[in-house]
Enzyme design. Structure first.
Site, PDB file in Angstrom:
ATOM      1  N   ARG A  63       0.839  -1.193   0.000  1.00  0.00           N
ATOM      2  CA  ARG A  63       0.000   0.000   0.000  1.00  0.00           C
ATOM      3  C   ARG A  63       0.874   1.243   0.000  1.00  0.00           C
ATOM      4  O   ARG A  63       1.863   1.312   0.740  1.00  0.00           O
ATOM      5  CB  ARG A  63      -0.916   0.010   1.219  1.00  0.00           C
ATOM      6  CG  ARG A  63      -1.977  -1.080   1.191  1.00  0.00           C
ATOM      7  CD  ARG A  63      -2.864  -1.019   2.421  1.00  0.00           C
ATOM      8  NE  ARG A  63      -2.136  -1.360   3.633  1.00  0.00           N
ATOM      9  CZ  ARG A  63      -2.675  -1.366   4.849  1.00  0.00           C
ATOM     10  NH1 ARG A  63      -3.949  -1.049   5.015  1.00  0.00           N
ATOM     11  NH2 ARG A  63      -1.958  -1.690   5.899  1.00  0.00           N
ATOM     12  N   ASP A  65       0.926   5.532   0.469  1.00  0.00           N
ATOM     13  CA  ASP A  65       0.176   6.572   1.164  1.00  0.00           C
ATOM     14  C   ASP A  65      -0.346   7.624   0.192  1.00  0.00           C
ATOM     15  O   ASP A  65       0.033   7.657  -0.979  1.00  0.00           O
ATOM     16  CB  ASP A  65       1.074   7.261   2.197  1.00  0.00           C
ATOM     17  CG  ASP A  65       1.515   6.328   3.307  1.00  0.00           C
ATOM     18  OD1 ASP A  65       0.779   5.374   3.593  1.00  0.00           O
ATOM     19  OD2 ASP A  65       2.596   6.560   3.888  1.00  0.00           O
ATOM     20  N   ARG A 210       9.652   8.183   4.555  1.00  0.00           N
ATOM     21  CA  ARG A 210       9.564   9.638   4.623  1.00  0.00           C
ATOM     22  C   ARG A 210      10.142  10.182   5.926  1.00  0.00           C
ATOM     23  O   ARG A 210      10.738  11.273   5.949  1.00  0.00           O
ATOM     24  CB  ARG A 210       8.107  10.061   4.445  1.00  0.00           C
ATOM     25  CG  ARG A 210       7.573   9.789   3.045  1.00  0.00           C
ATOM     26  CD  ARG A 210       6.065   9.927   2.966  1.00  0.00           C
ATOM     27  NE  ARG A 210       5.615  11.252   3.386  1.00  0.00           N
ATOM     28  CZ  ARG A 210       4.351  11.560   3.651  1.00  0.00           C
ATOM     29  NH1 ARG A 210       3.399  10.623   3.548  1.00  0.00           N
ATOM     30  NH2 ARG A 210       4.026  12.779   4.013  1.00  0.00           N
TER      31      ARG A 210
END
Length: 305
Positions: A63, A65, A210
């Site tokens: 998945r 974001d 991130r």
């Protein structure tokens, strides 16, 4: 290896199908379907359903974001009707918005699963390091106008390689049962104005990459020393760590599988980095229990997959 292959328009594909998907995540809440916001999964399932004439449920290798891009997201599904290779690729693309596209489709055994058979995932984070703001690249890079020391960032990142507790780099809302992950490698290189963080691991926590990039930029600016990443990892506390880098610079570029599945090889993206010339699967995977387990090989007693 050629970039151009003819798509069969005569032979109906039967059984489970794997598909390679590319998308610009700017307009989406992320990969996963949500009722209240557009998702990549929702757009793709709708397009597949139109080609099949029936609803189709898909499963993805990972998945992404909100705002994160992908150049090699691998999915699988069980088609309710037979369609040719060309029909699946061209038909689905004709029904997709311009920021999502199917790259290839291939028959796979029913034992294939895009998520649970993946041996590794690879991401590239792109920083545009120049005084003026980006124009043509604005949707797929993160702009940093302060000079960055890419070599210092690379040295600082090496403490993350291997299996570690990444609690300091997981989002507060991360739903993973464990903060432990295995990073196969992380590299930081400068290519003109581009500073690229290239990272591969067995899997990643929510916002993990991130958050790592946010700390690396602090090192690159010279605000903290090269030991900074090691200090953050030892804290095991996200509230004491650094900022989260923007989503727009992050690209999901590879999901790796055992060669026996025969999935297509293709250049690693994004096309902004095509000059690097690397293709999927060119780097050897580490000798670790999880990789051996997902290859279907025995794991030694006492070793967790």
């Amino acid at each position: 290896m050629t970039l151009f292959q003819l798509l069969d328009d005569r032979t109906p594909l039967a059984g489970r199908l794997a598909m390679g998907v590319e998308y610009d995540g700017s307009a989406y809440c992320g990969w996963q379907y949500l009722k209240h916001s557009p998702s990549v999964q929702g757009a793709l399932e709708q397009a597949l359903g139109r080609v099949a004439g029936q609803p189709i449920r898909i499963h993805a290798s990972g998945r992404t974001d909100s705002g994160v891009h992908a150049t090699r997201q691998v999915i699988h599904f069980d088609p309710p009707v037979p369609r040719s290779q060309k029909a699946w690729v061209f038909g689905v693309n004709a029904n997709l918005p311009r920021d999502v596209a199917v790259r290839w489709v291939k028959e796979v055994p029913e034992s294939f699963h895009s998520r649970f058979k993946a041996l590794a995932r690879r991401y590239r984070y792109i920083l545009l390091n120049q005084p003026s703001r980006p124009v043509l690249e604005r949707a797929n890079v993160t702009w940093c106008r302060d000079p960055l020391d890419a070599e210092a960032m690379h040295r600082a990142a090496q403490v993350l390689v291997g299996e570690h507790d990444f609690s300091s780099f997981r989002a507060a809302g991360c739903q993973s049962k464990t903060p432990w992950r295995h990073l196969h490698f992380i590299e930081v290189h400068r290519h003109g104005p581009l500073v690229v963080v290239d990272v591969q691991g067995n899997a990643f926590l929510h916002h993990m990459i991130r958050n790592i990039v946010g700390a690396l930029v602090t090192v690159g600016r010279g605000e903290r020393g090269e030991e900074y990443l090691a200090e953050l990892m030892a804290l095991k506390d996200r509230t004491l760590a650094d900022v989260t880098a923007p989503a727009c610079g992050l690209h999901f570029v590879d999901s790796l599988y055992d060669e026996s599945w025969g999935l297509p090889r293709e250049p690693l993206g994004p096309n902004l980095l095509a000059f690097l010339g690397e293709w999927t699967g060119e780097r050897p995977l580490p000798d670790c229990p999880m990789v051996e387990f997902r290859r279907g090989r025995p794991v030694a007693a006492g070793e967790a997959p």
